[in-house]
Write a protein that holds these residues in place. Structure first.
Motif, PDB file in Angstrom:
ATOM      1  N   THR A  50      -5.781  41.263 -48.924  1.00 54.76           N
ATOM      2  CA  THR A  50      -5.091  40.013 -48.572  1.00 54.76           C
ATOM      3  C   THR A  50      -3.673  40.298 -48.088  1.00 54.76           C
ATOM      4  OG1 THR A  50      -6.313  39.076 -50.419  1.00 54.76           O
ATOM      5  CG2 THR A  50      -4.677  37.666 -49.398  1.00 54.76           C
ATOM      6  N   GLU A  51      -2.997  41.233 -48.756  1.00 55.96           N
ATOM      7  CA  GLU A  51      -1.626  41.595 -48.339  1.00 55.96           C
ATOM      8  C   GLU A  51      -1.609  42.108 -46.908  1.00 55.96           C
ATOM      9  OE1 GLU A  51       0.627  42.986 -52.445  1.00 55.96           O
ATOM     10  OE2 GLU A  51      -0.399  44.484 -51.225  1.00 55.96           O
TER      11      GLU A  51
ATOM     12  N   THR B 195      -0.714  48.519 -55.155  1.00 51.71           N
ATOM     13  CA  THR B 195      -1.372  47.222 -55.414  1.00 51.71           C
ATOM     14  C   THR B 195      -2.749  47.555 -55.957  1.00 51.71           C
ATOM     15  OG1 THR B 195      -0.227  46.255 -53.528  1.00 51.71           O
ATOM     16  CG2 THR B 195      -2.084  45.026 -54.406  1.00 51.71           C
ATOM     17  N   LYS B 196      -2.960  47.310 -57.247  1.00 49.20           N
ATOM     18  CA  LYS B 196      -4.165  47.831 -57.911  1.00 49.20           C
ATOM     19  C   LYS B 196      -5.467  47.220 -57.410  1.00 49.20           C
ATOM     20  CE  LYS B 196      -2.688  50.048 -62.075  1.00 49.20           C
ATOM     21  NZ  LYS B 196      -1.238  49.910 -62.200  1.00 49.20           N
ATOM     22  N   GLU B 197      -5.521  45.900 -57.285  1.00 47.08           N
ATOM     23  CA  GLU B 197      -6.786  45.231 -56.954  1.00 47.08           C
ATOM     24  C   GLU B 197      -7.127  45.372 -55.473  1.00 47.08           C
ATOM     25  OE1 GLU B 197      -9.234  43.398 -58.515  1.00 47.08           O
ATOM     26  OE2 GLU B 197      -8.450  44.180 -60.395  1.00 47.08           O
ATOM     27  N   ASN B 198      -8.357  45.794 -55.198  1.00 50.69           N
ATOM     28  CA  ASN B 198      -8.790  45.957 -53.810  1.00 50.69           C
ATOM     29  C   ASN B 198      -8.612  44.680 -52.996  1.00 50.69           C
ATOM     30  OD1 ASN B 198      -9.524  48.512 -54.331  1.00 50.69           O
ATOM     31  ND2 ASN B 198     -11.733  48.153 -54.308  1.00 50.69           N
TER      32      ASN B 198
ATOM     33  N   ILE C 279      -3.477  49.942 -45.418  1.00 49.95           N
ATOM     34  CA  ILE C 279      -4.007  50.078 -46.784  1.00 49.95           C
ATOM     35  C   ILE C 279      -5.126  51.111 -46.807  1.00 49.95           C
ATOM     36  CG2 ILE C 279      -3.494  47.693 -47.467  1.00 49.95           C
ATOM     37  CD1 ILE C 279      -6.498  47.075 -47.139  1.00 49.95           C
ATOM     38  N   ASP C 280      -5.433  51.595 -48.012  1.00 53.81           N
ATOM     39  CA  ASP C 280      -6.640  52.406 -48.170  1.00 53.81           C
ATOM     40  C   ASP C 280      -7.406  51.881 -49.372  1.00 53.81           C
ATOM     41  OD1 ASP C 280      -5.301  53.362 -50.360  1.00 53.81           O
ATOM     42  OD2 ASP C 280      -4.763  55.263 -49.432  1.00 53.81           O
ATOM     43  N   GLY C 281      -8.493  52.560 -49.760  1.00 49.53           N
ATOM     44  CA  GLY C 281      -9.311  52.087 -50.870  1.00 49.53           C
ATOM     45  C   GLY C 281      -9.953  50.750 -50.554  1.00 49.53           C
TER      46      GLY C 281
END
Lengths: 518, 300
Positions: free
Chosen positions: A242-243, A234-237, A252-254
């Motif tokens: 939100t996911e 999922t590209k957008e931070n 998640i990371d990033g």
């Protein structure tokens, strides 16, 4: 007529209802025995896809996240530190002169295809990366195997490695995610890897997701928890965050530090922050005036308020750098004598050296980096600090891909860069300023025989107080000479749903999902 | 005699009526268009900021901040808050007006001059020259203008001058087409034929007889073109291809503020509003000018 139509429709509906009810009842009728449990799925969302599944051909963290679950290394870092522990190799012996290593492999380890792991398999994985066989697209091979002469199988469970000279970082290098993961020998490791890891490769939809399945025959006493492990892109931070909050993904990371508050306030997510094994620094181009002069470097260093940068630009999501690598690594020198922030002294020295008459060019990358989440804004901050002491500086920012070349070509007088440690050894950080690294990782053009001698000495000493003392001295040389202004160590951020257990961030950034449950 | 006198007196009145220049006429009609006047007022304000902004900004827009004061919301000391470097947003937005206007006017100026030359030559001479020039323009028009500008910027590198060059190059075809069309419509007129008959050189005919008669559509296009140029500059800035830091350019400010959307949204809000109002002002003014200059909707 109308009524007739209505009746027909009602009848049809009735028949449909009866039929569907009948069908629905079918499984319930023979469902007295417990229904099969739903497969347990874990989804990890990240910013970009893997490049390859073969550790020999990649140098990026994204690729390592997936291949770490599929394949194993001979030795491994302990959780939370870079201490070495046995993994595929149960134990090892090092010869007196430090040039011969005997690795004893664990018995009963099986590849995902059911075959046994043998010393020959290990040799194959090493051999292809040795000097005679390696290809130019194996980025880490020359670093990890610089001192390796030969690797051979002594018996089915013993591997002998011979080095040209003693190298203390060698064993730590073997634990790196991107050095030697052990795969079943084959031609298509990159696309269809067969390893010994806790999860086995299932499928890869490029730029979408990689799916792994549970390895039921995993060699460890503990078994992996999930039937399916999915690495999703999922590209957008913000979308990734939100996911996670909505429960579509488990981890998640990033994570942007601007999103942390929102993630934490959702109550569904745990955000972990740990000291990262990285350094964010400003460096001088010492190949030309004015920064070939040490006094000029010192004057500028006095103008930079690193504490303020950490507190406000990074909003506390970093710690001030007091030396050239993070404090939890061995050989750390907490007070090497770095130049202190002193704006009045800086003004006086700038005027005395005529730096206020010299146009300075600062170059920086535009996008955020793991060690500098503010990206090019850091250069703007420094530009303002220099302005305060009377130095006029021009800032030019480039996209990361162009930036590396500009730095190599000595385009700026001042440039920004950072480093993420691979193996927790001081050598791995300090080598960035060795004379031998000029043109490679050392873009300052600075070198010192004294520093280089200490580095060579450190590499040959066994781990222990004498070796750490050598590196402490090396840091003092750097603090005196100021080729860099160390700025900060960024915190590593990770976030997962509150029901996830057994995970912690590793200082090397390694992702290991074995032992994680939900 | 009396008739002659009458005639003379009539003639005295007639020149006075014809003396109302078309520009005066246009201004009278523009004045009645409230939306256009609103646009003009904002444009006036922008010009004022652009000219005298440096005396008005309460803080230094480039270096006038301290990190300690970063990301503060609007307050009495900082009416529009401060950015991530602690700089006053109001000062930066005022400073940004000069940049936006400079880019808008220069880009349109350059594009218009080149476009006018190409369009006039193509339209006046026709034939093969027309074919070659206009097909070239068509090729450029086939690309979305922003995409082409991005390509130019990545070759030229960041900077205000480069942004001006990139935006003017990609908008040349729009002016060239309008000019060519207008030239085609006036070049067969009798006064052009007459000018040619008495031996005027081509450049003189184009410059003194053709161009003055096709000005109205060009003025309208140029006014609207300024808003497009400002929007394109902002887009380039937002994508990180605009000016170099610490220049206060609205699009760049918007792009930089994007990371603080959740914790300091004034960083996105105010530059966004500045861009919106400026573009709207030029559009309203352009629409008003079009109505005022259009002979078809000219009132009796």
């Amino acid at each position: 007529m109308k009524n007739m139509k209505k009746t027909w429709i009602a009848l049809l509906l009735l028949v449909a209802m009866i039929l569907s009810a009948g069908c629905g009842a079918q499984p319930a009728a023979d469902g007295d025995e417990p229904a099969q449990a739903e497969p347990k799925i874990f989804v990890y969302a990240r910013g970009s896809d893997s490049i390859s599944l073969d550790s020999a051909f990649v140098s990026d963290g994204e690729s390592s996240k997936v291949l770490n679950q599929i394949a194993d290394t001979l030795v491994r870092y302990k959780d939370g530190s870079t201490e070495i522990m046995p993994w595929l190799a149960e134990s090892w012996d090092i010869s007196e002169d430090g040039t011969e290593y005997l690795f004893h492999l664990r018995e009963g380890v099986k590849f995902h295809d059911g075959s046994d792991l043998t010393a020959e398999d290990v040799v194959w994985n090493f051999d292809r990366q040795l000097a005679d066989n390696r290809t130019s697209d194996m980025p880490y091979a020359s670093f990890t195997f610089a001192d390796v002469v030969s690797v051979e199988a002594v018996d089915p469970l013993t591997v002998k490695i011979i080095l040209t000279k003693p190298s203390t970082p060698f064993i730590a290098n073997l634990a790196m995610s991107l050095s030697v993961q052990i795969y079943k020998p084959g031609d298509d490791v990159a696309e269809n890897p067969i390893g010994t890891g806790s999860y086995k490769f299932d499928s890869w939809k490029k730029d979408e997701s990689i799916t792994l399945l549970k390895n039921e025959d995993f060699w460890g006493d503990e078994k992996p928890s999930f039937d399916k492990l999915i690495f999703k892109v999922t590209k957008e931070n913000a979308v990734r965050a939100t996911e996670l909050m909505s429960g579509q993904v488990d981890m998640i990371d990033g994570i942007s530090f601007n999103d942390v508050e929102q993630l934490e306030s959702s109550g569904e997510v745990e955000v972990e922050k740990v000291a990262g094994m990285n350094i964010n620094y400003m460096a001088f181009n010492t190949t030309r005036a004015p920064f070939d002069n040490k006094e000029a470097r010192v004057a500028i260093a006095k103008a930079i308020n690193t504490q303020e940068i950490v507190d406000f630009l990074y909003q506390g999501y970093a710690t001030k750098a007091e030396s050239f690598f993070p404090d939890f690594m061995p050989g750390y020198n907490g007070d090497p004598g770095l130049t202190e922030y002193d704006v009045e002294a800086a003004k006086a020295e700038v005027a005395a050296l005529g730096l206020d008459q010299t146009p300075i060019k600062i170059i920086c990358y535009s996008n955020p980096r793991p060690y500098n989440p503010a990206g090019g804004k850091l250069a703007e901050t420094v530009q303002a600090y220099l302005n305060e002491v009377g130095v006029t500086a021009e800032v030019v920012v480039y996209p990361w891909t162009d930036y590396r070349d500009k730095v190599n070509q000595y385009e700026g007088d001042i440039y920004f860069m950072g480093w993420i440690g691979d193996n927790g050894d001081p050598d791995n950080f300090l080598t960035l300023l060795e004379g031998a690294s000029i043109g490679g990782l050392n873009d300052t053009g600075w070198s010192s025989p004294e520093f280089d001698a200490l580095m060579n000495k450190g590499r040959e000493l066994p781990n222990g107080e004498e070796r750490w003392e050598t590196y402490r001295q090396a840091q003092e040389v750097l603090a005196q000479e100021v080729p860099w202004v160390p700025i900060s160590h960024a915190l590593d951020l990770g976030a997962w749903r509150t029901n996830v257990t057994g995970y912690e961030l590793h200082p090397t950034g390694r992702v290991n999902l074995f032992g994680v449950d939900k | 005699m009396t008739e002659e006198v009458k005639n003379e007196s009539n003639e005295e009145i007639v020149p006075v009526e014809q003396g109302v220049s078309p520009w005066r006429d246009m201004w009278d009609r523009l004045k009645q268009n409230k939306a256009a006047m609103f646009g003009l007022a904002i444009v006036g304000l922008l010009v004022f900021f652009a000219l005298f902004g440096k005396y008005l900004t309460p803080y230094d827009p480039l270096y006038g901040g301290s990190l300690k004061e970063s990301l503060q919301g609007p307050s009495r000391a900082h009416w529009l808050g401060t950015d991530e470097q602690g700089r006053d947003m109001l000062s930066r937005i005022i400073a940004g007006a000069a940049i936006s206007l400079r880019v808008g006017l220069s880009a349109v100026g350059i594009a218009l001059s080149c476009g006018m030359l190409i369009g006039a030559v193509a339209g006046y001479y026709g034939g093969k020259i027309d074919m070659i020039l206009m097909r070239l323009m068509d090729i450029m028009l086939a690309f979305p203008s922003l995409l082409l500008a991005i390509a130019f910027m990545s070759v030229l590198g960041r900077g205000i001058e480069n942004a001006i060059i990139a935006i003017s190059i990609v908008t040349i075809p729009q002016y060239a087409r309008i000019v060519r069309g207008s030239v085609l419509s006036v070049k067969e007129n009798e006064y052009v034929q007459a000018a040619r008959a008495i031996g005027n050189p081509d450049w003189r005919i184009i410059l003194y007889h053709v161009i003055p008669n096709i000005l109205p559509p060009i003025i309208v296009r140029a006014t609207l073109g300024i808003s497009i140029a400002i929007l394109d500059t902002s887009a380039l800035g937002f994508l990180g291809l605009g000016v170099q830091p610490p220049t206060a350019e609205w699009g760049t400010m918007l792009g930089a503020g994007r990371a603080y959307f959740f914790n300091a949204n004034h960083l996105v809000l105010f530059p966004g509003l500045a861009i919106t109002f400026t573009v709207m002002a030029f559009n309203l003014l352009g629409d008003g000018l079009r109505d005022a200059l259009d002979p078809r909707i000219r009132k009796g």
